[in-house]
Design an enzyme around this catalytic site. Structure first.
Site, short mmCIF file in Angstrom:
data_model
loop_
_atom_site.label_atom_id
_atom_site.label_comp_id
_atom_site.label_asym_id
_atom_site.label_seq_id
_atom_site.Cartn_x
_atom_site.Cartn_y
_atom_site.Cartn_z
N THR A 181 47.35 -45.97 -32.58
CA THR A 181 46.09 -45.54 -31.97
C THR A 181 45.08 -45.04 -32.99
O THR A 181 43.90 -44.93 -32.68
CB THR A 181 46.33 -44.38 -30.99
OG1 THR A 181 46.94 -43.32 -31.74
CG2 THR A 181 47.22 -44.80 -29.83
N HIS A 217 23.07 -31.79 -43.05
CA HIS A 217 24.47 -32.14 -42.81
C HIS A 217 25.40 -31.53 -43.87
O HIS A 217 26.55 -31.25 -43.58
CB HIS A 217 24.64 -33.66 -42.76
CG HIS A 217 23.81 -34.28 -41.69
ND1 HIS A 217 24.00 -34.00 -40.36
CD2 HIS A 217 22.76 -35.14 -41.76
CE1 HIS A 217 23.11 -34.67 -39.65
NE2 HIS A 217 22.34 -35.38 -40.47
N CYS A 259 47.23 -46.34 -37.81
CA CYS A 259 48.48 -46.24 -37.06
C CYS A 259 48.22 -46.95 -35.73
O CYS A 259 47.21 -47.67 -35.61
CB CYS A 259 48.98 -44.79 -36.90
SG CYS A 259 48.01 -43.71 -35.85
N ASP A 282 51.25 -46.70 -40.85
CA ASP A 282 52.61 -46.78 -40.35
C ASP A 282 52.80 -48.19 -39.79
O ASP A 282 51.93 -49.06 -39.95
CB ASP A 282 52.90 -45.67 -39.32
CG ASP A 282 52.26 -45.92 -37.96
OD1 ASP A 282 51.46 -46.86 -37.82
OD2 ASP A 282 52.57 -45.17 -37.02
N HIS A 289 26.54 -38.33 -41.31
CA HIS A 289 26.54 -36.92 -40.89
C HIS A 289 27.74 -36.13 -41.39
O HIS A 289 27.63 -34.92 -41.61
CB HIS A 289 26.50 -36.82 -39.36
CG HIS A 289 25.18 -37.24 -38.78
ND1 HIS A 289 24.85 -37.01 -37.46
CD2 HIS A 289 24.12 -37.89 -39.33
CE1 HIS A 289 23.63 -37.50 -37.22
NE2 HIS A 289 23.17 -38.05 -38.34
C1 RB5 Z 1 54.04 -45.41 -33.40
O1 RB5 Z 1 54.75 -45.96 -32.36
C2 RB5 Z 1 52.79 -44.73 -32.87
O2 RB5 Z 1 53.12 -43.57 -32.18
C3 RB5 Z 1 51.85 -44.42 -34.01
O3 RB5 Z 1 51.52 -45.60 -34.67
C4 RB5 Z 1 50.52 -43.79 -33.64
O4 RB5 Z 1 49.90 -44.48 -32.60
C5 RB5 Z 1 50.54 -42.33 -33.43
O5 RB5 Z 1 49.51 -41.68 -33.20
#
Ligand code: RB5
Length: 142
Positions: A69, A135, A67, A10, A100
């Site tokens: 996080t 595993h 993304c 994203d 694993h």
């Molecule tokens: C986008 O702002 C953010 O929420 C997305 O990139 C991600 O971190 C979601 O888990």
């Protein structure tokens, strides 16, 4: 060994995706970028789905998802039963996710990781093999 790497992100993961893409291109690794194409906001489940569907058709391939996080896009990707997506923040996690868990998708947080560490994680993920044995029994239960 994988045949191709699919990349998808994203907007929160876009910049790190571009850096990882350049790293892979410089190392002559066969890849396909499935978007997104800019910093314009998009929804991460859509990009998890695009990559997961391609991985189902081309099951000798692996994926790297990004993304902000890494959390949302890994949650979304792991809804697909053929996907074992591993959100990694260390080289050790990347290593274990392959040895694993036989992870077929690496997930990175673009707003969490510095480029240097991210590239070390990618490198470890690409060149570490599943150990199988005990595993395999566990992975089969997922
Ligand atoms: C986008 O702002 C953010 O929420 C997305 O990139 C991600 O971190 C979601 O888990």
């Amino acid at each position: 060994m994988f045949s191709k790497i699919f990349l998808s992100s994203d907007h929160g993961g876009f910049e790190l995706k571009e850096k990882v893409k350049n790293f892979l291109i410089n190392n002559n690794i066969h890849l396909e970028d499935l978007g997104c194409k800019s910093l314009e906001p998009v929804d991460y489940p859509d990009y998890a789905k695009i990559l997961s569907k391609r991985l189902k058709k081309e099951n000798k391939s692996i994926g790297i998802l990004f993304c902000g996080t890494g959390i949302g896009i890994s949650m979304a990707a792991n809804r697909f039963s053929h996907v074992r997506a591993a959100l990694c923040t260390s080289v050790e996690m990347a290593s274990k996710s392959r040895k694993h868990n036989d992870a077929n998708v690496l997930v990175l947080g673009g707003r969490i990781l510095e480029e240097k560490l991210a590239l070390e994680i990618v490198n470890e993920f690409l060149y570490t093999n599943f150990e199988a044995g005990r595993h395999s029994l566990r992975v089969d239960k997922i």
